[in-house]
Write a protein that holds these residues in place. Sequence first.
Motif, short mmCIF file in Angstrom:
data_model
loop_
_atom_site.label_atom_id
_atom_site.label_comp_id
_atom_site.label_asym_id
_atom_site.label_seq_id
_atom_site.Cartn_x
_atom_site.Cartn_y
_atom_site.Cartn_z
N SER A 108 -23.10 48.06 94.59
CA SER A 108 -22.48 49.70 94.57
C SER A 108 -22.63 50.00 95.19
O SER A 108 -21.52 51.06 95.87
CB SER A 108 -22.21 50.25 93.03
OG SER A 108 -22.02 48.90 91.71
N GLU A 109 -24.14 50.73 95.37
CA GLU A 109 -24.42 51.51 96.11
C GLU A 109 -24.09 51.54 97.13
O GLU A 109 -23.37 52.82 98.82
CB GLU A 109 -25.74 52.46 96.45
CG GLU A 109 -26.46 53.48 96.54
CD GLU A 109 -27.95 54.07 96.68
OE1 GLU A 109 -28.20 54.41 97.05
OE2 GLU A 109 -28.36 53.91 94.62
N ALA A 110 -24.29 50.73 98.44
CA ALA A 110 -24.51 49.91 98.89
C ALA A 110 -22.54 49.68 99.01
O ALA A 110 -22.41 50.20 100.45
CB ALA A 110 -24.81 48.49 99.83
N LEU A 111 -22.16 49.57 98.98
CA LEU A 111 -20.41 49.26 99.07
C LEU A 111 -19.82 50.73 98.77
O LEU A 111 -18.76 51.33 100.29
CB LEU A 111 -19.65 48.69 98.29
CG LEU A 111 -18.40 47.76 98.07
CD1 LEU A 111 -18.18 47.46 99.74
CD2 LEU A 111 -17.54 47.15 96.92
N ARG A 112 -20.38 51.50 98.03
CA ARG A 112 -19.68 52.80 98.54
C ARG A 112 -20.41 53.55 100.53
O ARG A 112 -19.04 54.05 100.35
CB ARG A 112 -20.43 53.74 96.66
CG ARG A 112 -19.57 53.91 96.06
CD ARG A 112 -19.80 54.22 94.53
NE ARG A 112 -20.81 54.52 94.68
CZ ARG A 112 -22.12 53.90 93.49
NH1 ARG A 112 -21.01 53.19 93.02
NH2 ARG A 112 -22.92 54.49 92.64
N ALA A 113 -21.33 53.75 99.60
CA ALA A 113 -21.23 53.87 101.40
C ALA A 113 -20.31 53.10 102.38
O ALA A 113 -19.71 54.11 102.96
CB ALA A 113 -22.83 53.63 101.93
N ALA A 136 -20.18 39.80 88.50
CA ALA A 136 -21.01 41.22 88.33
C ALA A 136 -20.77 41.55 89.95
O ALA A 136 -19.86 43.35 89.93
CB ALA A 136 -22.58 40.84 88.72
N SER A 137 -19.35 40.98 90.82
CA SER A 137 -18.88 41.09 91.96
C SER A 137 -17.89 41.61 91.42
O SER A 137 -17.10 43.64 92.21
CB SER A 137 -18.49 39.82 93.43
OG SER A 137 -18.23 40.32 93.90
N GLN A 138 -16.81 41.62 90.59
CA GLN A 138 -15.89 42.17 90.03
C GLN A 138 -16.14 43.90 89.80
O GLN A 138 -15.54 44.59 89.84
CB GLN A 138 -15.47 41.55 88.58
CG GLN A 138 -14.28 39.96 89.41
CD GLN A 138 -14.64 39.19 88.07
OE1 GLN A 138 -14.68 40.17 87.22
NE2 GLN A 138 -14.78 38.12 88.61
N HIS A 139 -16.96 43.75 88.98
CA HIS A 139 -18.06 44.53 88.69
C HIS A 139 -18.75 45.68 89.38
O HIS A 139 -18.26 47.29 89.63
CB HIS A 139 -18.88 44.89 87.31
CG HIS A 139 -18.66 44.54 85.70
ND1 HIS A 139 -17.69 45.30 85.51
CD2 HIS A 139 -18.74 43.59 85.73
CE1 HIS A 139 -18.24 45.04 83.83
NE2 HIS A 139 -18.58 43.53 83.99
N VAL A 140 -18.68 45.11 90.85
CA VAL A 140 -19.78 45.84 92.00
C VAL A 140 -17.92 46.75 92.25
O VAL A 140 -18.04 48.13 92.66
CB VAL A 140 -19.98 45.13 92.50
CG1 VAL A 140 -20.47 46.08 94.16
CG2 VAL A 140 -21.47 44.74 92.60
N GLY A 145 -14.68 51.96 93.60
CA GLY A 145 -13.53 52.41 93.33
C GLY A 145 -12.61 51.62 94.15
O GLY A 145 -11.38 51.97 93.61
N MET A 146 -12.72 50.04 94.67
CA MET A 146 -12.00 49.32 94.52
C MET A 146 -11.33 49.17 93.17
O MET A 146 -11.48 48.97 92.36
CB MET A 146 -11.97 47.95 95.28
CG MET A 146 -12.64 48.51 96.65
SD MET A 146 -14.00 47.29 97.14
CE MET A 146 -12.54 45.94 97.99
#
Length: 173
Positions: A108-113, A136-140, A145-146
């Motif tokens: 999640s941290e990497a995806l937000r960045a 897990a991927s759905q939660h990420v 924010g997606m």
Amino acid sequence: MDNLVTARLVLHAIGVSEAERIVTGEPDDAARWAPGYPSEGDVFAAKRFLDTCTNIGDPRPFGNYEIRRREDGHAIGGVGFHGTPDENGSVTIGYGLIPSVHGNGYASEALRALLAFACARGVTCVGGDTTHGNIASQHVMTAAGMQLIAEDEKLKYYNIDWADSTANTDARS
């Protein structure tokens, strides 16, 4: 090219030589790979990056990023774009981590960045997908924010669209 840095991670934009080493599974002397890296998904992404470089040219900054922990510099996964923005300013993303680091919020941290990076460069929409069973991927994607926008018999599709001011705020936080 500059790295993207978060509180706990460094997202390092890989080049051709690094992608080739990921594909062969042979790090250079400077590489610090955590056990289990590169995963099958990292190898697949590196091959796609190399194909893009050969057929279209280097897509950076819309390429692949190696996810490294700041605390020890170890590569633990990857995140990146599946190509440059299309004519509408849309891109697709993917990500993955080695199993030993799952559950720590790194994805999640990497995806937000990556989403903030895309937004700052004028991307209008970022999409991603996952299987129905990959909770897990759905939660990420949701944590980054997606929003779920569609699904079919195999996949769930998520996106974030910066035409919506609420989504824009979420991606920059």
